[in-house]
Design an enzyme around this catalytic site. Structure first.
Site, PDB file in Angstrom:
ATOM      1  N   GLN A 127       0.837  -1.199   0.000  1.00  0.00           N
ATOM      2  CA  GLN A 127       0.000   0.000   0.000  1.00  0.00           C
ATOM      3  C   GLN A 127       0.872   1.249   0.000  1.00  0.00           C
ATOM      4  O   GLN A 127       1.250   1.755   1.051  1.00  0.00           O
ATOM      5  CB  GLN A 127      -0.940   0.005   1.210  1.00  0.00           C
ATOM      6  CG  GLN A 127      -1.866   1.181   1.173  1.00  0.00           C
ATOM      7  CD  GLN A 127      -3.211   0.891   1.757  1.00  0.00           C
ATOM      8  OE1 GLN A 127      -3.405  -0.102   2.415  1.00  0.00           O
ATOM      9  NE2 GLN A 127      -4.157   1.761   1.506  1.00  0.00           N
ATOM     10  N   PHE A 128       1.191   1.715  -1.198  1.00  0.00           N
ATOM     11  CA  PHE A 128       2.062   2.876  -1.333  1.00  0.00           C
ATOM     12  C   PHE A 128       1.446   4.118  -0.711  1.00  0.00           C
ATOM     13  O   PHE A 128       2.147   5.045  -0.316  1.00  0.00           O
ATOM     14  CB  PHE A 128       2.432   3.125  -2.806  1.00  0.00           C
ATOM     15  CG  PHE A 128       1.335   3.698  -3.640  1.00  0.00           C
ATOM     16  CD1 PHE A 128       1.218   5.074  -3.811  1.00  0.00           C
ATOM     17  CD2 PHE A 128       0.414   2.871  -4.274  1.00  0.00           C
ATOM     18  CE1 PHE A 128       0.205   5.608  -4.586  1.00  0.00           C
ATOM     19  CE2 PHE A 128      -0.595   3.390  -5.056  1.00  0.00           C
ATOM     20  CZ  PHE A 128      -0.707   4.766  -5.209  1.00  0.00           C
ATOM     21  N   THR A 129       0.128   4.171  -0.576  1.00  0.00           N
ATOM     22  CA  THR A 129      -0.535   5.363  -0.032  1.00  0.00           C
ATOM     23  C   THR A 129      -0.208   5.592   1.443  1.00  0.00           C
ATOM     24  O   THR A 129      -0.495   6.666   1.971  1.00  0.00           O
ATOM     25  CB  THR A 129      -2.062   5.298  -0.231  1.00  0.00           C
ATOM     26  OG1 THR A 129      -2.568   4.148   0.447  1.00  0.00           O
ATOM     27  CG2 THR A 129      -2.418   5.253  -1.706  1.00  0.00           C
TER      28      THR A 129
END
Length: 150
Positions: free
Chosen positions: A78-80
């Site tokens: 989850q890059f966010t």
């Protein structure tokens, strides 16, 4: 490396209407990777996760770890988690590692976690549009950052 660890009664990941991972009791781990992350970050974080005393003992006190309960895990990239919202209303993801850096670290994280748990863990698909379902137990949600070890 940032992680959101959620104690779950059950969790699953679906991609293109196909359920690719599912667990019962255990943890759902959302993992965000940045360029500076190394195997040292992976080792520290996976050791913390498997030994966190977030599962209830016989009298209902959070005294047991994932290892002690033989719980399962799902790891979802989850890059966010590296979103910066300091300026404006559109989050910036400049700190999130590009796939050529993040994928090998994501795979190393999974491999290290599996080794410490002595079992396979469920995963998402890196970069895919995933539908993640979970039943958060507690709720218990822990935030961890290897660059800010609190």
């Amino acid at each position: 490396m940032r992680a959101v660890i959620q104690r779950v009664s059950k969790a699953s990941v679906t991609v293109n209407e196909e359920k690719i991972s599912a667990i019962e009791e255990g943890v759902l781990i959302l993992i965000g990777i940045e360029n500076e992350d190394t195997q040292e970050d992976i080792d520290w974080l996976t050791n913390k996760i498997v030994n966190l005393r977030i599962f209830n003992d016989d009298i209902g006190v959070m005294n047991n770890s994932l290892l002690e309960t033989n719980g399962d895990a799902i790891v979802v990239s989850q890059f966010t988690l590296h979103a910066s919202t300091k300026k404006g209303n559109r989050p910036s993801y400049i700190k999130a590692a590009r796939p050529e850096v993040a994928i090998p670290l994501y795979e190393a994280f999974i491999s290290t976690l599996e080794s410490k748990m002595n079992k396979k863990v469920g995963t998402g698909i890196f970069g895919a549009d995933m539908k993640v379902e979970l039943l958060n137990d507690g709720p218990v949600t822990i935030l961890m950052d290897t660059k800010n070890k609190e």
